[in-house]
Design an enzyme around this catalytic site. Structure first.
Site, PDB file in Angstrom:
ATOM      1  CG  HIS A  57      -1.676  -1.239   1.409  1.00 12.13           C
ATOM      2  ND1 HIS A  57      -2.488  -1.749   0.421  1.00 12.13           N
ATOM      3  CD2 HIS A  57      -1.743  -2.119   2.444  1.00 12.13           C
ATOM      4  CE1 HIS A  57      -3.030  -2.872   0.853  1.00 12.13           C
ATOM      5  NE2 HIS A  57      -2.584  -3.139   2.065  1.00 12.13           N
ATOM      6  CG  HIS A 219      -5.849  -5.922   1.366  1.00  9.14           C
ATOM      7  ND1 HIS A 219      -6.838  -5.137   1.848  1.00  9.14           N
ATOM      8  CD2 HIS A 219      -4.784  -5.745   2.175  1.00  9.14           C
ATOM      9  CE1 HIS A 219      -6.402  -4.511   2.923  1.00  9.14           C
ATOM     10  NE2 HIS A 219      -5.171  -4.849   3.136  1.00  9.14           N
TER      11      HIS A 219
END
Ligand code: ADP
Ligand code: ADP
Ligand code: MG
Ligand code: MG
Ligand code: MG
Ligand code: MG
Lengths: 331, 223, 331, 223
Positions: A57, A219
């Site tokens: 991320h 994700h």
């Protein structure tokens, strides 16, 4: 795999080492527990703020360690929260009498690790504060009790709590402003492509050209709906129509408006979305106090974007404007 | 069924560890269908250490070795699986205590302790499309087998196989469930139609253990 | 096309409007000539600095308009330098008695437009300075007389000249420090994927998975060589072995080290490359004074990276460290 | 060959403009092979304005209208093509001056002025794989035709067709050239084997003009 990599299993440690080397000594890397931390922290008279979640991320959260933001970050592997031990070690490393604030994104994996760590560290006498970020309106009215995900709004929570800590605020005050931001921030995202975790080597799922995934997670977990690709106008309309009524944001409100890229979308397109969103909000009487356009919380090289809205008051404004300095800077 | 010796504990754990390492990609693939594709890799991070270092672990008691494994898993495995599997081993270890041999009833008690720990840690109940949906029915089956006169005298070979079969079937049945936990839950209705990765892993692991058990104790086995 | 777009032909004007809206009034957008400019410039007592090149390289150069950097930017369409008229209008808009500095990347299209504009504007009495950026070592020992391309090193030239202008430097002093940076900066890039100009709708060329294009340009123009994909270590070695002997950079030198993403490569991979490059240089006795990791000059959503090295002296260091504030900021 | 009237100038320019607009994608595609794929789109930005607004342009003289076109192209076309094509029109316009009809020699003088302007602006010579490699031989062919008794009396239909054919052939021959100018030059040896986009465009445009000319003046034409 179109990636700059040596051994895919060493992807996380290798980029962490890069962060520390790029910092000119202000950040340190602890390979044993995958930690990135400020060399000048902890300090006895300042609350420490830490976070640890899955990797992939970036810049969240390992590249937003620095004055005014996080004091340490302990990432797990790509898309896997850190093992409990990494968390307890980070907590101990940043221990201060003023207390340590955990800012946790609301995923089962992250929560279980951080809640276990909190128990363990409190048992050892640490003073711990805990914030749970859950800004993703794509997960709505659900029967799944874990609740909404934490996504791009996490940046604002860290920024506000970090500024409060810098001002000398107590752990309780940091928690209070963090909770205020959490109560006032809403996010939703859309993906135009999938992403490839290095160890896996192939895309997590497929989005055909001409399709989009609405309400995407960060994700690679699929969103709630696959749809025919829309125009930028249609997409902004769809996202804001989900976000705005949720708080709700109302005419007369002032907001921080973030357009967050998911990793593979060029910043030109993010500004294009920004312009549309800004005008959409203006038409509803909602004015933008400050803009955030770029990558704050990504999903590897996924093409896509989040829109985040944070309703601001005088206190939040001041905290957002306070200086900060992180690895992921421009100059 | 007879007592299980420490050798048997070693066998079960080693089988489990190598099965997880060997199936990491498969398990991760299952997790990618409606999850985020890390499950097998995460578990492997812990169990490859278990497999490599097992012989160096304190094996003075079953409790000691299971606790050690719980610590390794908590220390190495990220995501939901670290706390879930770590807790399961810690609780099973606590239930085993300083025993060095296990009666069938001890094994059931350990499995129940693990299940309670998983539920406490992750908040999941049966039917929410998690590994519990394979682990609980398999445990029920094993418990029922203990009292089953037809399964006496074969060192539990048939009972373990039956439990493994129950796990596989139960894992298959997670297909029709709506995911309520973990990342798969975010996909809502779209989670229906694919099996749960964790439940499938339980089935695969139990099948491997059943095979190892048969090889050791079954008809024609060398032992 | 996996892009946030309305009408592809309006891609550039729409993202430019977003930049202006996101600026909170500090930047203005002039649709007639596609200009982004500082609302508070020109000033009679400060040199103005302007640039205009093809779009598709964002944040360069429209998003680096702001105090300490560019005063105005006039982009052309994607990968096409601006028409001459856009340039002359920008030059006139930013006219000041102290002079206007043109920072031009060395491409035929850019040069012809800016040189024509210079003639025209000088004829009307404007005082013009001119810098030609040509840092790409991939174009070496060539018989094609246009010479090396300007790529990511452009950022350093603007940063130094902008800081000098802010210090009250004359046009000549801005030109002098700009030329010093140009003389000391070298860059080379590698691409792992192609890119898709919006109006075109399909990728400009194809790079198969498992291949890489060495010495890529930033307009999708193919590089000098296609090769089997290497590891990150091999790639850094290849790039630095082309860059370092070229100046040459020597043991004892201090450098600014930039790892620039081409648009589709996540910042995690850029930091991974950074770490390798930093250690490679350290092993050669070359020390990093300051790091730059992120996107500075992209090629739409291309996966790939540039490494840039700038040899610094006391003066360049001071100019690099001077404050600046641009649209493409983080906070 | 006869004088060309202002109608003929209109015809040539309109044909050129619509040909460019219609072939924008094709020209851009050619530029993408070893260039950056913008050539046709860039030219279109200018010539679609020429096509749409042509009737509003000052047509008091050939010079006036060509200069106006040069200004539109410089104002609207980016990349190399804006200055190159803009300069070509400005120089041709200057050569035409206030004429309202053109003798064949005037046309040649205008083309030569355009070529000189292109060379001055872009620094290219013949054989460097640019549009010059089609434009120069086509101009040479047209000039030779003026003195050719075999081509008299057909309003130049055969001469223009011959020049267009020369341009197409010359464009084809750029395939074997090494690009020395523009973005294609960066690819070095790899530029060999594909035609130059600009030269090909010159061939396509001249063919379209030749067809339009034949339609107006050829055997069986209504005029
Ligand atoms: N709350 C929970 N309680 C028990 N098991 C769970 C829970 N959530 C997920 N699981 C199990 O864990 C598996 C996924 O593990 P993993 O991929 O490591 O988690 P994540 O990526 O969601 O952090 C699922 O297939 C499911 O069997
Ligand atoms: N220096 C030059 N002089 C003349 N013509 C040139 C020159 N460079 C390129 N060209 C021509 O222009 C064409 C490319 O135009 P365009 O795509 O607009 O330029 P670029 O993308 O390189 O800025 C080439 O195919 C070639 O025919
Ligand atoms: Mg995960
Ligand atoms: Mg998972
Ligand atoms: Mg171009
Ligand atoms: Mg081109």
């Amino acid at each position: 795999m179109r990636k700059f990599l040596n051994d895919p299993k060493k992807f996380v440690p290798e980029f962490l080492e890069g962060i520390a080397l790029a910092s000119g000594g202000s950040l340190k890397y602890e390979p044993k527990y995958n930690l990135i931390y400020r060399a000048d922290m902890p300090k006895a008279d300042r609350v420490s703020i830490i976070q640890g979640s899955g990797s992939g991320h970036e810049p969240a959260h390992t590249m937003i360690v620095g004055p005014g933001m996080l004091d340490a970050a302990c990432p797990g592997d790509v898309f896997a929260g850190p093992p409990v031990e990494f968390v307890t070690e980070t907590s101990k490393l940043m221990d201060t009498p003023r207390g340590v604030l955990y800012i946790v994104n609301n995923y089962t994996g992250d929560r279980t690790a951080w809640e276990m760590a909190k128990e363990l560290c409190e048992a050892e006498g640490q003073k711990i504060g805990y914030l749970l970020v859950n800004d993703d309106v794509a997960v709505k009215d659900s029967t799944w009790t874990i609740g909404r995900r934490g996504v791009a709004g996490n940046f604002f929570v860290i920024k506000a709590a970090g500024a409060m800590a810098d001002k000398g605020g107590s752990l309780e005050e940091c928690v209070r402003v963090g909770e205020k931001v959490i109560a006032n921030v809403r996010t939703m995202g859309i993906a135009l492509s999938s992403c490839t975790p290095p160890v896996r080597g192939t895309p997590l799922f497929e989005i055909a050209d001409g399709e989009m995934e609405i309400g995407i997670g960060i994700h690679g977990e699929p969103g709630r709906q696959r749809a025919r690709m829309g125009t930028a106008d249609e997409i902004v309309d769809l996202l804001l129509n989900a976000i705005v009524p949720d708080l709700p944001f109302k005419s007369g409100d002032e907001v921080a408006l973030m357009v967050n890229g998911l990793g593979g979308t060029p910043i030109s397109e993010l500004y294009l979305l920004y312009g549309i969103a800004h005008k959409w909000l203006a038409a509803k009487g909602i004015s933008v106090f400050r803009s955030y356009v770029g990558e704050y919380c990504t999903s590897l090289e996924m093409a896509g974007a989040h829109i985040s809205l944070l309703k601001v008051d005088a206190e939040i404004k001041e905290l957002l404007m306070a200086p900060a300095e992180i690895a992921y800077r421009v100059f | 069924m007879a007592q299980a010796s420490f050798d048997d504990v070693d066998l079960v754990i080693k089988t489990m560890a190598t099965t997880i390492v060997d199936n990491a990609e498969y398990f991760a693939h299952l997790d990618s269908i409606v999850g985020d594709g890390d499950f097998g890799y995460s578990l492997r991070n812990g169990f490859e250490v278990v497999a490599a270092d097992y012989d160096t672990f304190d094996r003075s008691s079953v409790g000691a070795v299971l606790k050690k494994i719980g610590i390794v898993i908590s220390g190495k495995v990220g995501g939901v699986s670290g706390p879930i599997w770590g807790t399961a081993f810690l609780r099973a270890g606590a239930a085993a205590g300083d025993r060095t041999e296990l009666a069938p009833e001890d094994v059931i008690a350990m499995l129940r302790a693990a299940i309670t720990g998983i539920m406490a840690r992750g908040g999941a109940s049966l039917g929410e499309k998690t590994l519990l949906d394979a682990l609980v029915p398999a445990t029920d089956s094993l418990e029922a087998a203990i009292g089953d006169p037809a399964l006496k005298g074969d060192h539990g070979v048939a009972a373990v196989q039956r439990a493994a079969d129950v796990a596989v079937k139960a894992a298959e049945e997670t297909k029709s469930m709506l995911a309520m936990r973990g990342r798969a839950a975010y996909t809502g209705e779209r989670s229906i139609g694919s099996v749960d990765a964790g439940a499938t892993a339980v089935g695969v692991i139990l099948q491997a253990i059943a095979s190892a058990w048969r090889e050791k104790y079954g008809e024609g086995a060398s032992a």
